[in-house]
Structure formats: C-alpha cells, structure tokens
Design an enzyme around this catalytic site. Sequence first.
Site, short mmCIF file in Angstrom:
data_model
loop_
_atom_site.label_atom_id
_atom_site.label_comp_id
_atom_site.label_asym_id
_atom_site.label_seq_id
_atom_site.Cartn_x
_atom_site.Cartn_y
_atom_site.Cartn_z
N VAL A 1 79.66 88.69 126.70
CA VAL A 1 80.51 89.85 126.50
C VAL A 1 81.94 89.42 126.23
CG1 VAL A 1 81.36 92.00 127.51
CG2 VAL A 1 79.09 91.15 128.14
N CYS A 2 82.46 89.85 125.10
CA CYS A 2 83.86 89.62 124.78
C CYS A 2 84.45 90.95 124.34
CB CYS A 2 84.00 88.55 123.70
SG CYS A 2 83.39 86.94 124.25
N GLY A 3 85.66 90.95 123.82
CA GLY A 3 86.34 92.18 123.45
C GLY A 3 85.59 92.99 122.40
N SER B 1 81.74 87.06 121.12
CA SER B 1 80.48 87.21 121.86
C SER B 1 79.36 86.46 121.16
CB SER B 1 80.10 88.68 121.99
OG SER B 1 80.99 89.36 122.81
#
Length: 88
Positions: free
Chosen positions: A6-8, A14
């Site tokens: 999970v990233c922005g 991601s």
Amino acid sequence: MKILTVCGMGSGSSLIMKMNVDAILEEEDIKGEVEACDLGSVGGQGADLIISTAELESQLTDVEAPKVFVNNVVDKEAIRNAILPQIK
C-alpha cells in the site's frame, strides 16, 4: 497468505513494492498472494499482512491487519528485513 502493498493514492510505488515482495517470496520459497493497492481501497481487502511506506503509518491505524512499514519501496533488503519476521 495474502499480502497487500500500500502506497499513496494513484501511486506506482505500490506496484514497485509488490514486485520486490514477489521476488523476496520466490527467493525464500514462501507461498503467498501479493496485491498492490492504493490507500483508498485497502480497508476491504482482508489482508494477512500489509506492507506500506512509513509516511502512511498514521493513515492505516484503523485497518485490522498486521502491518510493517518501510522508508523506501525500492530498497529490497529493507523490505526483506521488515517482512520476513512476519511471514516465517
């Protein structure tokens, strides 16, 4: 084992982290399903482990899954050191 990276929102980070996690699982001969996901859709995914960037730690406190956080999505050794204690 289901692992989410999970990233922005809308971030390709991601996917980069997912590729690193896939490689680590293969190298360690660990079975698992790894999915890249953005911050907005992580809640309903039902993960066994979430791997995210350190800057998102406060935004993932309500998600009910074990989590590890890394500072750099391309630092494969840092990712390895963060996740192996959680999945072995």
